[in-house]
Design a protein around this motif. Structure first.
Motif, PDB file in Angstrom:
ATOM      1  N   SER A  17       0.831  -1.203   0.000  1.00 34.53           N
ATOM      2  CA  SER A  17       0.000   0.000   0.000  1.00 34.53           C
ATOM      3  C   SER A  17       0.870   1.259   0.000  1.00 34.53           C
ATOM      4  O   SER A  17       0.493   2.287  -0.552  1.00 34.53           O
ATOM      5  CB  SER A  17      -0.983  -0.012   1.177  1.00 34.53           C
ATOM      6  N   VAL A  18       2.034   1.168   0.627  1.00 28.53           N
ATOM      7  CA  VAL A  18       2.990   2.277   0.572  1.00 28.53           C
ATOM      8  C   VAL A  18       3.458   2.458  -0.872  1.00 28.53           C
ATOM      9  O   VAL A  18       3.482   3.562  -1.412  1.00 28.53           O
ATOM     10  CB  VAL A  18       4.201   1.997   1.497  1.00 28.53           C
ATOM     11  N   ALA A  19       3.787   1.330  -1.479  1.00 27.50           N
ATOM     12  CA  ALA A  19       4.250   1.364  -2.868  1.00 27.50           C
ATOM     13  C   ALA A  19       3.187   1.977  -3.778  1.00 27.50           C
ATOM     14  O   ALA A  19       3.498   2.782  -4.655  1.00 27.50           O
ATOM     15  CB  ALA A  19       4.595  -0.053  -3.327  1.00 27.50           C
ATOM     16  N   ALA A  20       1.931   1.623  -3.528  1.00 27.93           N
ATOM     17  CA  ALA A  20       0.844   2.086  -4.397  1.00 27.93           C
ATOM     18  C   ALA A  20       0.722   3.614  -4.391  1.00 27.93           C
ATOM     19  O   ALA A  20       0.522   4.229  -5.437  1.00 27.93           O
ATOM     20  CB  ALA A  20      -0.470   1.439  -3.976  1.00 27.93           C
ATOM     21  N   ILE A  21       0.857   4.228  -3.216  1.00 22.75           N
ATOM     22  CA  ILE A  21       0.733   5.688  -3.126  1.00 22.75           C
ATOM     23  C   ILE A  21       1.887   6.390  -3.842  1.00 22.75           C
ATOM     24  O   ILE A  21       1.684   7.350  -4.591  1.00 22.75           O
ATOM     25  CB  ILE A  21       0.689   6.143  -1.639  1.00 22.75           C
ATOM     26  N   ILE A  22       3.099   5.870  -3.627  1.00 21.94           N
ATOM     27  CA  ILE A  22       4.258   6.502  -4.262  1.00 21.94           C
ATOM     28  C   ILE A  22       4.166   6.355  -5.793  1.00 21.94           C
ATOM     29  O   ILE A  22       4.420   7.296  -6.540  1.00 21.94           O
ATOM     30  CB  ILE A  22       5.584   5.899  -3.731  1.00 21.94           C
ATOM     31  N   LEU A 130       2.258   8.902  15.648  1.00 19.98           N
ATOM     32  CA  LEU A 130       1.807   9.930  14.696  1.00 19.98           C
ATOM     33  C   LEU A 130       0.510   9.493  14.011  1.00 19.98           C
ATOM     34  O   LEU A 130      -0.379  10.316  13.760  1.00 19.98           O
ATOM     35  CB  LEU A 130       2.898  10.213  13.659  1.00 19.98           C
ATOM     36  N   ALA A 131       0.394   8.196  13.768  1.00 25.16           N
ATOM     37  CA  ALA A 131      -0.835   7.701  13.138  1.00 25.16           C
ATOM     38  C   ALA A 131      -2.016   7.853  14.094  1.00 25.16           C
ATOM     39  O   ALA A 131      -3.117   8.246  13.677  1.00 25.16           O
ATOM     40  CB  ALA A 131      -0.661   6.237  12.720  1.00 25.16           C
ATOM     41  N   VAL A 132      -1.787   7.549  15.345  1.00 27.94           N
ATOM     42  CA  VAL A 132      -2.852   7.712  16.348  1.00 27.94           C
ATOM     43  C   VAL A 132      -3.270   9.185  16.411  1.00 27.94           C
ATOM     44  O   VAL A 132      -4.460   9.510  16.447  1.00 27.94           O
ATOM     45  CB  VAL A 132      -2.384   7.200  17.738  1.00 27.94           C
ATOM     46  N   GLU A 133      -2.271  10.059  16.358  1.00 21.79           N
ATOM     47  CA  GLU A 133      -2.551  11.503  16.377  1.00 21.79           C
ATOM     48  C   GLU A 133      -3.390  11.914  15.154  1.00 21.79           C
ATOM     49  O   GLU A 133      -4.275  12.762  15.249  1.00 21.79           O
ATOM     50  CB  GLU A 133      -1.226  12.272  16.405  1.00 21.79           C
ATOM     51  N   ALA A 134      -3.128  11.234  14.036  1.00 26.71           N
ATOM     52  CA  ALA A 134      -3.881  11.546  12.809  1.00 26.71           C
ATOM     53  C   ALA A 134      -5.303  11.001  12.867  1.00 26.71           C
ATOM     54  O   ALA A 134      -6.164  11.428  12.100  1.00 26.71           O
ATOM     55  CB  ALA A 134      -3.153  10.983  11.593  1.00 26.71           C
ATOM     56  N   GLY A 135      -5.539  10.042  13.757  1.00 27.12           N
ATOM     57  CA  GLY A 135      -6.905   9.543  13.897  1.00 27.12           C
ATOM     58  C   GLY A 135      -7.061   8.043  13.775  1.00 27.12           C
ATOM     59  O   GLY A 135      -8.129   7.506  14.045  1.00 27.12           O
ATOM     60  N   SER A 136      -6.010   7.321  13.341  1.00 27.16           N
ATOM     61  CA  SER A 136      -6.126   5.870  13.249  1.00 27.16           C
ATOM     62  C   SER A 136      -4.751   5.229  13.185  1.00 27.16           C
ATOM     63  O   SER A 136      -3.905   5.618  12.378  1.00 27.16           O
ATOM     64  CB  SER A 136      -6.909   5.469  12.000  1.00 27.16           C
ATOM     65  N   ARG A 138      -4.103   2.634  11.927  1.00 25.91           N
ATOM     66  CA  ARG A 138      -3.935   1.962  10.635  1.00 25.91           C
ATOM     67  C   ARG A 138      -3.298   2.870   9.588  1.00 25.91           C
ATOM     68  O   ARG A 138      -2.966   2.411   8.499  1.00 25.91           O
ATOM     69  CB  ARG A 138      -5.284   1.437  10.150  1.00 25.91           C
ATOM     70  N   ALA A 139      -3.140   4.154   9.921  1.00 26.31           N
ATOM     71  CA  ALA A 139      -2.565   5.082   8.938  1.00 26.31           C
ATOM     72  C   ALA A 139      -1.037   5.181   9.050  1.00 26.31           C
ATOM     73  O   ALA A 139      -0.426   6.104   8.513  1.00 26.31           O
ATOM     74  CB  ALA A 139      -3.198   6.456   9.093  1.00 26.31           C
ATOM     75  N   GLN A 140      -0.431   4.202   9.733  1.00 26.32           N
ATOM     76  CA  GLN A 140       1.026   4.249   9.922  1.00 26.32           C
ATOM     77  C   GLN A 140       1.775   4.304   8.590  1.00 26.32           C
ATOM     78  O   GLN A 140       2.792   4.982   8.469  1.00 26.32           O
ATOM     79  CB  GLN A 140       1.496   3.011  10.698  1.00 26.32           C
ATOM     80  N   ASN A 141       1.258   3.571   7.613  1.00 30.13           N
ATOM     81  CA  ASN A 141       1.904   3.551   6.300  1.00 30.13           C
ATOM     82  C   ASN A 141       1.997   4.949   5.702  1.00 30.13           C
ATOM     83  O   ASN A 141       2.974   5.315   5.068  1.00 30.13           O
ATOM     84  CB  ASN A 141       1.109   2.669   5.332  1.00 30.13           C
ATOM     85  N   MET A 142       0.933   5.721   5.928  1.00 30.85           N
ATOM     86  CA  MET A 142       0.890   7.054   5.320  1.00 30.85           C
ATOM     87  C   MET A 142       1.833   8.009   6.044  1.00 30.85           C
ATOM     88  O   MET A 142       2.377   8.929   5.433  1.00 30.85           O
ATOM     89  CB  MET A 142      -0.548   7.575   5.320  1.00 30.85           C
ATOM     90  N   VAL A 143       2.047   7.795   7.341  1.00 35.46           N
ATOM     91  CA  VAL A 143       3.049   8.576   8.072  1.00 35.46           C
ATOM     92  C   VAL A 143       4.413   8.345   7.426  1.00 35.46           C
ATOM     93  O   VAL A 143       5.175   9.281   7.168  1.00 35.46           O
ATOM     94  CB  VAL A 143       3.086   8.157   9.567  1.00 35.46           C
ATOM     95  N   ILE A 177      -7.999  11.369   7.402  1.00 36.46           N
ATOM     96  CA  ILE A 177      -7.034  10.748   8.323  1.00 36.46           C
ATOM     97  C   ILE A 177      -5.702  10.477   7.618  1.00 36.46           C
ATOM     98  O   ILE A 177      -4.623  10.789   8.131  1.00 36.46           O
ATOM     99  CB  ILE A 177      -7.610   9.424   8.906  1.00 36.46           C
ATOM    100  N   ASN A 178      -5.797   9.937   6.411  1.00 36.94           N
ATOM    101  CA  ASN A 178      -4.562   9.595   5.695  1.00 36.94           C
ATOM    102  C   ASN A 178      -3.777  10.833   5.268  1.00 36.94           C
ATOM    103  O   ASN A 178      -2.551  10.835   5.306  1.00 36.94           O
ATOM    104  CB  ASN A 178      -4.866   8.689   4.494  1.00 36.94           C
ATOM    105  N   LYS A 179      -4.491  11.884   4.889  1.00 34.05           N
ATOM    106  CA  LYS A 179      -3.797  13.131   4.541  1.00 34.05           C
ATOM    107  C   LYS A 179      -3.085  13.701   5.774  1.00 34.05           C
ATOM    108  O   LYS A 179      -1.951  14.157   5.704  1.00 34.05           O
ATOM    109  CB  LYS A 179      -4.796  14.168   4.015  1.00 34.05           C
ATOM    110  N   LYS A 180      -3.793  13.648   6.903  1.00 34.96           N
ATOM    111  CA  LYS A 180      -3.212  14.177   8.139  1.00 34.96           C
ATOM    112  C   LYS A 180      -1.979  13.359   8.532  1.00 34.96           C
ATOM    113  O   LYS A 180      -0.956  13.905   8.943  1.00 34.96           O
ATOM    114  CB  LYS A 180      -4.272  14.129   9.257  1.00 34.96           C
ATOM    115  N   ALA A 181      -2.104  12.028   8.397  1.00 28.32           N
ATOM    116  CA  ALA A 181      -0.973  11.151   8.716  1.00 28.32           C
ATOM    117  C   ALA A 181       0.222  11.494   7.833  1.00 28.32           C
ATOM    118  O   ALA A 181       1.363  11.558   8.298  1.00 28.32           O
ATOM    119  CB  ALA A 181      -1.372   9.689   8.527  1.00 28.32           C
TER     120      ALA A 181
END
Lengths: 188, 533
Positions: A17-22, A130-136, A138-143, A177-181
């Motif tokens: 999923s990290v690869a997909a965003i990049i 940081l992911a928890v701060e962003a709201g989930s 599960r958003a660790q990948n986006m951090v 959430i993902n944008k914030k992360a």
């Protein structure tokens, strides 16, 4: 311009999923992308590696040579070292800080960090908090993508667009959430 | 036309769709699985008339596809390299047929054994069968070659083998689609002699096949898939590449001042004239091929020769594992890149393992407890996630050979004197080629316990639906002739551990064939259900 990334982690951690965003970001900027993935047996809790090549020219090879990676981007610290032979001199290491421990001989955390810090400019990211701060959580990948974006040859706005693009079908909350992360990772 | 980002496997599927595919069959196997998955997705979203089905094994898949061709429609069959061993009987014998609707066999090899037990090279099968093999070097070519494969199949009346490898199957890139060909109408072949392998007909069919050799040779010589570039200024060394070695070589070539003459081969039978021309251009040929030294052996023979051939046979290229950019650089005499400096570190391994909460863990725990009560227990296992029972802390299995061998090997071990002899097999693998072994041991009256670890999914390859639902498995087993009193179902959960141990103990002591079905869904199936609500 060719930029080579080695993405690594443990099967099930969301390396793809990290690869997909990049990849989405790179393509939105008109760059060519090649990405080699690992499916099948190794995905079951084993070490996984994916290589991604981003280029303004034609790319022949999906794989790269040792010493040819501009970046190692890892979900967790031990795996960031496993494929270190690929990192070129002066290359960037970015890794999540939290160990994923599913083996009995997982090394001492501080020793591991000292190895990572022996590479100049390494980024050890506290993705979980940081992911928890962003709201989930599960958003660790986006951090992680956010932190990597500081050196990747792709613009911040493009990344935000790519996140929107990929997550839209999951609803507005997930996009936010993902944008914030991403932003928290980028500012870390 | 439109551009898509696709895995190599998906590019094959899209190529087949755009070539007018009617029906695809396959058996899941890394790295080939995503071909049928893509087609199934296409069916849901774009074209409900497309058929894309998983079959019980590769042989049944291939045979069904042959009949699609007999009816005049285009068929695709997909499998991993070792799957072709299972389908080999059908494949080899379909060569004598006069293929009607295009028939393409997409086989994915796994050099490096990322998810396989060997790295056999499917080019040998195409050669063995005397048909065409195409091997793409990138995703775009995977798309185009699939289209061409259908065309060649219909033109030459041959099944065409499309050879993929892990790195093309599971690598993603942009592909451009071409125009879309319409599907063939239902148009059964009327000539029965084309479809009946009676010896007197086969003799003629194989004679016809032999006479077709010059046609294939001509296509191979003129094919763009076998590009030859001669550099008259380099008389020292020339290069032959196959498969993805092309890409790695092209990267290395940028750094070579006097570029060697180069032949890339991706259409087989090989272009013999082009090879001779290349050999005449230099004193030494380096052969860099993905897979076995297939081309290299063809070049070398056993007699002395004027041109030096370097490759896997004389260890210039490593004989095991996949070709990498580093192997290519080294063979071409290029230095390695400068690496980042890092403090020395003792790296522990991280092998794949059963997931947290996996039902197999509980099955093995119960089985191990009973096996520990005996001096020489034998547990034969099979291909699937449960092969990971080899590793600590389970250390539960003694063997894993191929699909279905848990059953047949348990029988052999029992007849050689082993007790207990327990075969451990998954639900999908049991349906693949396990049933036959069960029938064997019933007819022999062996003392064997078969454990079917039924997680109601084909898990290892990424959650494909099994062709028989869990509720059907006890009925199949009983139908084969197992005494219903010794067909037991357990639920592998920690809370039933004692109960399960008791069942296993009882059945192991039964003097006959017993079957224990450990039924609990794969943890990923459960997770997916929760995620969907």
């Amino acid at each position: 311009m060719t930029y080579n990334i080695v993405l690594c982690g443990v099967g099930g951690q969301g390396v793809l999923s990290v690869a997909a965003i990049i990849a989405r970001g790179a393509m939105m900027e008109g760059l060519q992308v090649k990405q080699a993935e690992v499916h099948g047996m190794s995905q079951r809790g084993g070490a996984v590696i994916a290589t991604m090549r981003i280029s303004s020219e034609e790319i022949f090879s999906d794989l790269i040579s040792e010493g040819q990676a501009d970046m190692i981007l890892s979900m967790e610290p031990l795996e960031s070292i496993r494929h270190i032979a690929y990192l070129k001199k002066g290359g960037q290491l970015v890794t999540g800080k939290d160990p994923f421990i599913n083996i009995p001989d997982y090394p001492d955390r501080e020793e591991l960090y000292s190895v990572i810090n022996s590479i100049e400019g390494s980024m050890l990211i506290d993705t979980k908090n940081l992911a928890v701060e962003a709201g989930s959580q599960r958003a660790q990948n986006m951090v992680l993508v956010g932190s990597a974006s500081k050196v990747l040859p792709i613009k911040e706005d493009t990344f935000l667009g790519a996140i929107e693009n990929v997550f839209t079908r999951k609803g507005e909350d997930i996009v936010t959430i993902n944008k914030k992360a991403f932003v928290l990772g980028r500012n870390s | 036309m439109s551009e898509l980002v696709l895995l190599g496997d998906e590019a094959v599927a899209q190529g087949a769709i755009d070539a007018g595919l009617s029906i695809a069959y396959g058996y899941p196997g890394t790295p080939s699985t995503e071909i049928v998955e893509y087609l199934q997705d296409w069916k849901r979203k774009e074209d409900n008339s497309l058929i894309a089905s998983w079959c019980s094994n590769e042989k049944t898949a291939y045979e069904a596809a042959v009949a699609v061709s007999m009816m005049g429609k285009r068929a695709l069959v997909t499998m991993k390299h070792v799957g072709l061993n299972v389908a080999a009987d059908a494949f080899m014998n379909s060569i004598g047929y006069t293929i009607h609707g295009g028939l393409v066999l997409a086989v994915a090899d796994d050099p490096g054994m990322h998810s396989s037990q060997n790295e056999q090279d499917s080019r040998y099968y195409a050669d063995f069968a005397r048909t065409i093999c195409l091997e793409p070097r990138n995703q775009q070519e995977a798309y185009e070659m699939t289209r061409d494969a259908f065309e060649l199949s219909e033109k030459l009346h041959l099944p065409v083998l499309l050879k993929l490898t892990t790195r093309i199957s599971h690598s993603r890139a942009v592909i451009k689609r071409g125009d879309v060909r319409p599907k063939n109408e239902f148009n059964p072949s009327k000539d029965r002699s084309h479809w009946t392998n009676l010896p007197f007909l086969s003799r003629q069919n194989y004679e016809d096949l032999w006479q077709q050799r010059p046609v294939l040779a001509e296509i191979s010589e003129s094919s763009d898939y076998n590009p030859l570039s001669i550099n008259d200024r380099n008389k020292e060394v020339a290069v032959i590449t196959t498969g993805l070695a092309y890409n790695y070589y092209k990267e290395a070539e940028k750094e070579l001042e006097n570029k060697p003459s180069h032949l890339h081969i991706s259409f087989y039978p090989m272009p013999e004239d082009k090879i001779r021309k290349l050999a005449g251009s230099a004193a030494r040929i380096i052969v860099i091929e993905e897979g076995y030294p297939f081309v290299e052996r063809f070049l070398k023979g056993i007699l002395p020769q004027a041109v030096q051939v370097d490759g896997k046979l004389n260890d210039v290229i490593p004989h095991l594992g996949e070709i990498t950019p580093d192997i290519c650089r080294k063979a071409m005499g290029l230095a390695s890149f400068e690496k980042a400096e890092v403090k020395a570190f003792d790296m522990p391994g991280r092998p794949p393992q059963l997931c947290k909460g996996c039902p197999h863990t509980d099955s093995y725990k119960a089985l191990n407890e009973v096996m520990a009560e005996y001096e020489n227990p034998v547990v034969t296992s099979d291909i699937g996630c449960y092969t990971l029972g080899y590793f600590a802390p389970h250390n539960a299995i003694h063997s894993c050979l191929d699909m279905g061998a848990a059953v047949t090997m348990a029988r052999g071990a029992a007849e050689a004197g082993a007790h207990p002899a327990v075969g451990v097999i998954g639900d999908s693998t049991f349906m693949h080629t396990g049933i036959q072994g069960l029938v064997d041991m019933l007819s022999a009256g062996n003392r064997v316990t078969l454990m079917i670890l039924d997680n109601s999914i084909t898990a290892m390859t990424g959650m494909q639906r099994t062709i028989v639902e869990s509720s059907g498995i006890p009925e199949i087993v009983k139908g084969c002739g197992v005494d219903p009193a010794h067909v037991r179902t357990i639920v592998p959960l920690p809370k039933y551990h004692e109960e399960n141990v008791k069942v296993i103990r009882e059945e192991v002591e039964y003097d006959g064939v017993s079957v224990i079905i450990a039924q609990r869904a794969c943890i990923h199936v459960v997770k997916a259900k929760y995620a969907k609500g």
